[in-house]
Design a protein around this motif. Structure first.
Motif, PDB file in Angstrom:
ATOM      1  N   GLN A 119       0.807  -1.223   0.000  1.00 60.72           N
ATOM      2  CA  GLN A 119       0.000   0.000   0.000  1.00 60.72           C
ATOM      3  C   GLN A 119       0.840   1.273   0.000  1.00 60.72           C
ATOM      4  O   GLN A 119       0.324   2.367   0.198  1.00 60.72           O
ATOM      5  CB  GLN A 119      -0.926   0.002   1.223  1.00 60.72           C
ATOM      6  CG  GLN A 119      -1.950  -1.119   1.200  1.00 60.72           C
ATOM      7  CD  GLN A 119      -2.872  -1.092   2.408  1.00 60.72           C
ATOM      8  OE1 GLN A 119      -2.550  -0.502   3.434  1.00 60.72           O
ATOM      9  NE2 GLN A 119      -4.023  -1.718   2.275  1.00 60.72           N
ATOM     10  N   PRO A 154      -7.461 -13.249   5.208  1.00 60.85           N
ATOM     11  CA  PRO A 154      -7.956 -12.606   3.982  1.00 60.85           C
ATOM     12  C   PRO A 154      -7.386 -13.317   2.754  1.00 60.85           C
ATOM     13  O   PRO A 154      -6.240 -13.763   2.795  1.00 60.85           O
ATOM     14  CB  PRO A 154      -7.399 -11.187   4.083  1.00 60.85           C
ATOM     15  CG  PRO A 154      -7.164 -10.979   5.559  1.00 60.85           C
ATOM     16  CD  PRO A 154      -6.778 -12.320   6.092  1.00 60.85           C
ATOM     17  N   PRO A 155      -8.146 -13.459   1.668  1.00 58.32           N
ATOM     18  CA  PRO A 155      -9.464 -12.864   1.401  1.00 58.32           C
ATOM     19  C   PRO A 155     -10.639 -13.710   1.898  1.00 58.32           C
ATOM     20  O   PRO A 155     -11.762 -13.528   1.451  1.00 58.32           O
ATOM     21  CB  PRO A 155      -9.479 -12.797  -0.120  1.00 58.32           C
ATOM     22  CG  PRO A 155      -8.705 -14.013  -0.532  1.00 58.32           C
ATOM     23  CD  PRO A 155      -7.612 -14.178   0.493  1.00 58.32           C
ATOM     24  N   GLU A 183     -16.664  -6.141  10.663  1.00 59.33           N
ATOM     25  CA  GLU A 183     -15.483  -5.337  10.378  1.00 59.33           C
ATOM     26  C   GLU A 183     -14.575  -5.119  11.583  1.00 59.33           C
ATOM     27  O   GLU A 183     -13.926  -6.035  12.014  1.00 59.33           O
ATOM     28  CB  GLU A 183     -15.906  -3.999   9.757  1.00 59.33           C
ATOM     29  CG  GLU A 183     -16.436  -4.167   8.329  1.00 59.33           C
ATOM     30  CD  GLU A 183     -15.410  -4.750   7.373  1.00 59.33           C
ATOM     31  OE1 GLU A 183     -14.204  -4.704   7.655  1.00 59.33           O
ATOM     32  OE2 GLU A 183     -15.821  -5.260   6.320  1.00 59.33           O
ATOM     33  N   ARG A 230      -3.144 -11.793   0.913  1.00 59.02           N
ATOM     34  CA  ARG A 230      -3.932 -10.896   1.773  1.00 59.02           C
ATOM     35  C   ARG A 230      -3.917  -9.470   1.227  1.00 59.02           C
ATOM     36  O   ARG A 230      -4.923  -8.754   1.305  1.00 59.02           O
ATOM     37  CB  ARG A 230      -3.355 -10.916   3.178  1.00 59.02           C
ATOM     38  CG  ARG A 230      -4.043  -9.948   4.119  1.00 59.02           C
ATOM     39  CD  ARG A 230      -3.194  -9.642   5.335  1.00 59.02           C
ATOM     40  NE  ARG A 230      -3.877  -8.687   6.208  1.00 59.02           N
ATOM     41  CZ  ARG A 230      -3.285  -7.977   7.153  1.00 59.02           C
ATOM     42  NH1 ARG A 230      -1.994  -8.100   7.329  1.00 59.02           N
ATOM     43  NH2 ARG A 230      -3.962  -7.148   7.900  1.00 59.02           N
ATOM     44  N   SER A 231      -2.783  -9.058   0.679  1.00 62.39           N
ATOM     45  CA  SER A 231      -2.619  -7.667   0.274  1.00 62.39           C
ATOM     46  C   SER A 231      -3.298  -7.338  -1.046  1.00 62.39           C
ATOM     47  O   SER A 231      -3.737  -6.205  -1.248  1.00 62.39           O
ATOM     48  CB  SER A 231      -1.122  -7.336   0.165  1.00 62.39           C
ATOM     49  OG  SER A 231      -0.448  -7.625   1.363  1.00 62.39           O
ATOM     50  N   VAL A 276      -5.611  -9.595  -3.061  1.00 65.43           N
ATOM     51  CA  VAL A 276      -6.824 -10.282  -3.511  1.00 65.43           C
ATOM     52  C   VAL A 276      -8.031  -9.719  -2.771  1.00 65.43           C
ATOM     53  O   VAL A 276      -8.030  -9.675  -1.537  1.00 65.43           O
ATOM     54  CB  VAL A 276      -6.726 -11.808  -3.280  1.00 65.43           C
ATOM     55  CG1 VAL A 276      -8.006 -12.508  -3.743  1.00 65.43           C
ATOM     56  CG2 VAL A 276      -5.514 -12.370  -4.013  1.00 65.43           C
ATOM     57  N   PRO A 277      -9.074  -9.267  -3.481  1.00 63.88           N
ATOM     58  CA  PRO A 277     -10.261  -8.731  -2.797  1.00 63.88           C
ATOM     59  C   PRO A 277     -11.010  -9.823  -2.038  1.00 63.88           C
ATOM     60  O   PRO A 277     -10.961 -10.996  -2.398  1.00 63.88           O
ATOM     61  CB  PRO A 277     -11.101  -8.149  -3.933  1.00 63.88           C
ATOM     62  CG  PRO A 277     -10.655  -8.884  -5.157  1.00 63.88           C
ATOM     63  CD  PRO A 277      -9.205  -9.195  -4.953  1.00 63.88           C
ATOM     64  N   ARG A 278     -11.736  -9.418  -1.024  1.00 56.39           N
ATOM     65  CA  ARG A 278     -12.437 -10.353  -0.150  1.00 56.39           C
ATOM     66  C   ARG A 278     -13.579 -11.048  -0.901  1.00 56.39           C
ATOM     67  O   ARG A 278     -14.297 -10.430  -1.684  1.00 56.39           O
ATOM     68  CB  ARG A 278     -12.988  -9.598   1.058  1.00 56.39           C
ATOM     69  CG  ARG A 278     -13.721 -10.456   2.050  1.00 56.39           C
ATOM     70  CD  ARG A 278     -14.206  -9.620   3.206  1.00 56.39           C
ATOM     71  NE  ARG A 278     -13.131  -9.339   4.151  1.00 56.39           N
ATOM     72  CZ  ARG A 278     -12.997  -8.182   4.793  1.00 56.39           C
ATOM     73  NH1 ARG A 278     -13.830  -7.207   4.569  1.00 56.39           N
ATOM     74  NH2 ARG A 278     -12.004  -8.015   5.647  1.00 56.39           N
ATOM     75  N   TYR A 279     -13.748 -12.347  -0.642  1.00 57.36           N
ATOM     76  CA  TYR A 279     -14.817 -13.142  -1.254  1.00 57.36           C
ATOM     77  C   TYR A 279     -16.149 -12.882  -0.546  1.00 57.36           C
ATOM     78  O   TYR A 279     -16.175 -12.546   0.630  1.00 57.36           O
ATOM     79  CB  TYR A 279     -14.487 -14.625  -1.137  1.00 57.36           C
ATOM     80  CG  TYR A 279     -13.672 -15.178  -2.286  1.00 57.36           C
ATOM     81  CD1 TYR A 279     -14.014 -16.378  -2.878  1.00 57.36           C
ATOM     82  CD2 TYR A 279     -12.564 -14.501  -2.765  1.00 57.36           C
ATOM     83  CE1 TYR A 279     -13.272 -16.893  -3.924  1.00 57.36           C
ATOM     84  CE2 TYR A 279     -11.815 -15.004  -3.808  1.00 57.36           C
ATOM     85  CZ  TYR A 279     -12.172 -16.202  -4.385  1.00 57.36           C
ATOM     86  OH  TYR A 279     -11.440 -16.707  -5.426  1.00 57.36           O
ATOM     87  N   ARG A 280     -17.239 -13.061  -1.285  1.00 59.26           N
ATOM     88  CA  ARG A 280     -18.541 -13.161  -0.636  1.00 59.26           C
ATOM     89  C   ARG A 280     -18.673 -14.557  -0.040  1.00 59.26           C
ATOM     90  O   ARG A 280     -17.982 -15.488  -0.435  1.00 59.26           O
ATOM     91  CB  ARG A 280     -19.683 -12.943  -1.642  1.00 59.26           C
ATOM     92  CG  ARG A 280     -19.814 -11.568  -2.187  1.00 59.26           C
ATOM     93  CD  ARG A 280     -21.193 -11.382  -2.810  1.00 59.26           C
ATOM     94  NE  ARG A 280     -21.611 -12.519  -3.611  1.00 59.26           N
ATOM     95  CZ  ARG A 280     -21.447 -12.622  -4.926  1.00 59.26           C
ATOM     96  NH1 ARG A 280     -20.850 -11.653  -5.601  1.00 59.26           N
ATOM     97  NH2 ARG A 280     -21.859 -13.699  -5.576  1.00 59.26           N
TER      98      ARG A 280
END
Length: 349
Positions: free
Chosen positions: A46, A226-227, A236, A309-310, A312-316
């Motif tokens: 980031q 994560p993800p 959260e 973790r850094s 990959v977007p979080r899964y539903r």
């Protein structure tokens, strides 16, 4: 005291106690710096600094966090079942640490080396779900309870895939002893293809590459990283089943999670990356001690987890369950049959 009694009973117990304490101290210090590395990698992706104030380059940040958690006041909700509420993080932490008793970090370097070591680790990691369920239920609040049920469903779902991965490795090795698993990778696919020197081509990652990928992803999901950190994503900043926890009980949950992550990194190293075997069995690589290669490979696996973790977007939640049951389960079942067929057909069984 009779000397024979001391040599037969007292001395082995003292040795095991010393080995256990040494393992726990080294493991806890290692986990502190693994947590530091996780935060640093996340920060680097980031384009920010990460921990850099407490100690040189922020190296003492994890110990400052430990001190902060220990001196804070533990708050127990008035409606909670206090006994189970306090027992849950202890169960999660102790189970995560106890699985390391059978992990060989080098040849002969383990507290215990049972013939069913792989089965022991799988059983202990399966029991860790109870700490999460106990914590969610004992809080007497619907949010942590629902989060704990989701976490339990997630862990159980991906344990199925991990179980089939272990079966394929078992077919190739013929033993559940973790030391035997490592030594079976001295003469694997690379040797059978004519490579003259034992190398990384003999490790199981190449012969069982689809299972290696499934195990890696399932290990991330199994440890709620994560993800796949859906239980935490439900609420959260207050962390799913740990909503009502603070101070040392929260620290124990957090510690259990990171010890489980290091355990999965160690298992990946032992099952697929040759454990303590050198990357190529020639000088100067085989001059280095086995513990060096084991730690190096384990850190590489953790680095890969941290990068996932850094970036990959979080899964539903429905995507998470679909991946486990409709993708990984059929592929792992198919690979079990394929592995057994190839071993029998080629006469390698």
């Amino acid at each position: 005291m009779d000397a024979a009694f001391f040599d037969s009973y007292i001395w082995p117990v003292l040795v095991i106690l010393f080995q256990s304490v040494l393992l726990l101290v080294v493991l806890l210090v290692f986990v502190a710096y693994i947590l530091y590395a996780d935060r640093k990698i996340f920060a680097a992706v980031q384009l920010r600094r990460g921990p850099n104030v407490v100690g040189p380059w922020g190296l003492l940040q994890s110990f400052a966090d430990l001190l902060k958690f220990v001196v804070k006041e533990p708050i127990i909700p008035s409606g909670a079942n206090k006994g189970v509420f306090l027992l849950a993080p202890l169960v999660a932490g102790v189970l995560a640490l106890s699985a390391w008793a059978v992990i060989p970090v080098a040849d002969g370097w383990s507290v215990a080396d049972p013939n069913l070591g792989l089965l022991f680790v799988f059983a202990i990691s399966s029991l860790e779900v109870y700490g999460i369920i106990m914590g969610g239920w004992a809080s007497n609040s619907k949010y942590p309870f629902l989060a704990s049920l989701r976490s339990a469903a997630q862990m159980v779902s991906y344990e199925v895939s991990i179980g089939f991965v272990i079966i394929t490795v078992l077919l190739c090795v013929g033993s559940l002893n973790l030391t035997d698993v490592v030594y079976s990778q001295q003469d694997g696919l690379g040797t059978r293809l004519g490579v003259p020197v034992n190398s990384f081509l003999d490790w199981h990652w190449l012969a069982l590459f689809p299972m290696f990928i499934i195990f890696f992803i399932s290990a991330i999901a199994e440890t709620n990283r994560p993800p796949f950190d859906l239980p935490e994503a439900e609420s959260e900043l207050v962390a799913g089943h740990m909503v009502e926890y603070s101070s040392t009980p929260f620290l124990l949950f957090f510690l259990g999670e990171f010890v489980a992550i290091t355990l999965m990194c160690a298992l990946t190293t032992l099952l697929f990356l040759g454990g303590w075997l050198p990357i190529i069995d020639i000088a100067p690589f085989n001059w280095l001690p086995g513990i060096f290669w084991f730690v190096l490979k384990g850190m590489f696996v953790f680095f890969c987890m941290a990068m996932v973790r850094s970036i990959v977007p979080r899964y539903r939640y429905d995507q998470l369950m679909r991946l486990g049951w409709k993708v990984f389960l059929p592929i792992s079942l198919f690979m079990v049959f394929i592995t057994a067929f190839v071993l029998q057909f080629m006469g390698w069984a």
